[in-house]
Design an enzyme around this catalytic site. Structure first.
Site, PDB file in Angstrom:
ATOM      1  N   HIS A  23       0.830  -1.210   0.000  1.00 28.49           N
ATOM      2  CA  HIS A  23       0.000   0.000   0.000  1.00 28.49           C
ATOM      3  C   HIS A  23       0.863   1.258   0.000  1.00 28.49           C
ATOM      4  O   HIS A  23       1.635   1.499   0.926  1.00 28.49           O
ATOM      5  CB  HIS A  23      -0.898   0.011   1.237  1.00 28.49           C
ATOM      6  N   ASP A  25       0.173   5.507  -1.085  1.00 26.66           N
ATOM      7  CA  ASP A  25      -0.854   6.476  -1.479  1.00 26.66           C
ATOM      8  C   ASP A  25      -0.322   7.605  -2.350  1.00 26.66           C
ATOM      9  O   ASP A  25      -0.912   8.695  -2.386  1.00 26.66           O
ATOM     10  CB  ASP A  25      -1.512   7.071  -0.230  1.00 26.66           C
ATOM     11  N   GLU A 128      -9.016   1.336  -2.402  1.00 27.43           N
ATOM     12  CA  GLU A 128      -9.125   1.364  -0.944  1.00 27.43           C
ATOM     13  C   GLU A 128     -10.498   1.864  -0.516  1.00 27.43           C
ATOM     14  O   GLU A 128     -10.714   3.050  -0.323  1.00 27.43           O
ATOM     15  CB  GLU A 128      -8.019   2.247  -0.346  1.00 27.43           C
ATOM     16  N   HIS A 155     -13.217   1.748   3.844  1.00 30.86           N
ATOM     17  CA  HIS A 155     -12.164   2.613   4.368  1.00 30.86           C
ATOM     18  C   HIS A 155     -12.565   2.940   5.809  1.00 30.86           C
ATOM     19  O   HIS A 155     -12.918   2.034   6.562  1.00 30.86           O
ATOM     20  CB  HIS A 155     -11.960   3.845   3.482  1.00 30.86           C
ATOM     21  N   HIS A 196      -8.706  -2.021   7.327  1.00 27.67           N
ATOM     22  CA  HIS A 196      -9.758  -1.019   7.562  1.00 27.67           C
ATOM     23  C   HIS A 196     -11.107  -1.606   7.989  1.00 27.67           C
ATOM     24  O   HIS A 196     -11.964  -0.856   8.443  1.00 27.67           O
ATOM     25  CB  HIS A 196      -9.978  -0.125   6.334  1.00 27.67           C
ATOM     26  N   HIS A 217      -2.323  -3.232   4.686  1.00 26.04           N
ATOM     27  CA  HIS A 217      -1.561  -2.357   5.587  1.00 26.04           C
ATOM     28  C   HIS A 217      -2.204  -2.346   6.968  1.00 26.04           C
ATOM     29  O   HIS A 217      -2.901  -1.419   7.344  1.00 26.04           O
ATOM     30  CB  HIS A 217      -1.408  -0.949   5.003  1.00 26.04           C
ATOM     31  N   ASP A 325       2.202   2.080   3.745  1.00 29.23           N
ATOM     32  CA  ASP A 325       1.260   3.208   3.740  1.00 29.23           C
ATOM     33  C   ASP A 325       1.971   4.544   3.567  1.00 29.23           C
ATOM     34  O   ASP A 325       1.532   5.572   4.074  1.00 29.23           O
ATOM     35  CB  ASP A 325       0.384   3.227   4.997  1.00 29.23           C
TER      36      ASP A 325
END
Length: 403
Positions: A23, A25, A128, A155, A196, A217, A325
């Site tokens: 993961h 972003d 995600e 999420h 999540h 993650h 992350d």
């Protein structure tokens, strides 16, 4: 073993068995900071002043494959969520097209291996949050056709068919439509990502799935009691499922002392009109100002290694991985400051007695095996199953809103 010797061994190991990170972003950071204008943020040059990620640091970190998150805010719903996810997908494709000597799009385990053999960083995509599909299995299939290879079921907010770890429970886990989403993902060969989601959603998904799952993650709840982390009973179920839990580096998920500090910092941001996930320079400056006035507890490489030690003990060496992350968190542990930091983690684990064989599973082999196993399951299912035409109204009854 000296620290220098361990670091030298770590770098040599990563040259042979690079990191498959679950993961990152970067696409969202590029959306927030420069509106996807890659000329204004050229990751072929040093971007350490504003990003955790650029090409040189990916190389220095020993990254061989990256799941780029095509995340969009949970506040985006319906068509807005779908179109924004498409824009995120377009960003990943644009990055691969702009830097073909470094990045190569990959959809399968074989393509990941081929990219690595050619000296490229295999670039996969993960969506995600189930809000991205707007309760539409056809949209799920379209994302898969565009290369998305995992969907995180939620999420930070519930979706109409699944409960999030950080929202008030509504469905009690997965609804009937949620089970259908999981089963259609199995048929497609899209990995079910349980980061999540609530613990009940984790357990329901493990019961429903026909293929291995991932946690792209998430770390260990027994080490840091945050709802985003994985309970031991779920970790212990991974060997039967075949899945992989990829430890994250986010300080508030790995360091107990950071949990309350992070809540207070996020509240301070909201008071100033910023979303906690706002990556604009103004929001980042506000957060840094709060940090200056309220010193934060600092996680380290050892903090993350403590989670991996525990996860290996409970789930087994074949069922753990790494999902940093980066560029999805404002703060990172000391020694894991950016994507160049992975050798420091491997060196720490070497000093704790992890074998090179075990570390190769952690960095490379486990993630590739799960991706390949999901593809194998999909091939079998597609021989007997047609694309699902189920709707949430049909399975769960009338609803309000778009999800």
């Amino acid at each position: 073993m000296t620290d220098a010797t361990a670091l030298e061994r770590a770098r040599a190991l990563l040259a042979e068995h690079p990191v498959v990170d679950g993961h990152n972003d970067l696409p969202w950071a590029l959306r927030e900071k420069v509106g996807y204008d890659l000329d204004r943020c050229d990751i072929a040059h040093d971007q350490s002043a504003r990003l955790h990620t650029d090409l040189a640091r990916l190389r220095a970190g020993g990254v061989g494959a990256q799941f780029w998150s095509v995340y969009v805010l949970g506040e985006y719903q319906g068509d807005q969520a779908v179109s924004a996810t498409l824009e995120q997908i377009d960003c990943v494709r644009a990055l691969a097209a702009r830097y073909p000597e470094h990045l190569r799009l990959a959809r399968t385990a074989d393509e990941v291996v081929a990219a690595r053999a050619d000296g490229r960083i295999a670039s996969l995509m993960g969506a995600e949050g189930g809000h991205s599909i707007a309760c539409s299995l056809a949209t799920l299939r379209a994302f898969h056709a565009l290369g998305v290879r995992y969907l995180t079921l939620t999420h930070n907010n519930n979706v109409p068919w699944a409960d999030s770890a950080t929202d008030t429970p509504a469905a009690g886990g997965l609804t009937r439509f949620g089970v259908e989403v999981v089963r259609e993902m199995n048929r497609l060969g899209m990995l079910v990502d349980l980061s999540h989601v609530s613990a009940d959603t984790m357990r329901d998904a493990l019961e429903a799935t026909r293929a291995p799952v991932i946690f792209s993650h998430s770390s260990a709840r027994a080490v840091c009691d945050h709802p985003r982390n994985i309970p031991d009973d779920v970790l212990a179920a991974l060997p039967d499922n075949g899945g992989v839990a990829m430890a994250t580096f986010v300080p508030k998920f790995v360091l107990p002392a950071a949990i309350e500090w992070s809540r207070a910092a996020e509240a301070a941001l909201r008071e100033q009109g910023y979303h906690p996930f706002d990556m604009t320079p103004e929001a980042v400056a506000a957060l840094r100002a709060y940090e200056a006035a309220h010193p934060r507890p600092v996680a380290t490489v050892a903090t993350v290694a403590d989670h991996l030690d525990h996860m290996r003990e409970v789930a087994g060496i074949d069922h753990i991985g790494i999902g940093g992350d980066y560029d999805g968190t404002a703060f990172t542990p000391q020694g894991l400051d950016d994507v160049a930091g992975y050798p420091n983690l491997i060196a720490e684990l070497l000093t704790r007695g992890w074998s090179e064989t075990d570390l190769a599973k952690l960095t490379w082999h486990n993630a590739l095996r799960v991706l390949r196993d999901a593809e194998d399951v999909a091939r079998e299912l597609q021989r007997t199953e047609q694309p699902s035409l189920a709707t949430i109204e049909e399975l769960d009854g009338p609803r309000s809103g778009d999800g």
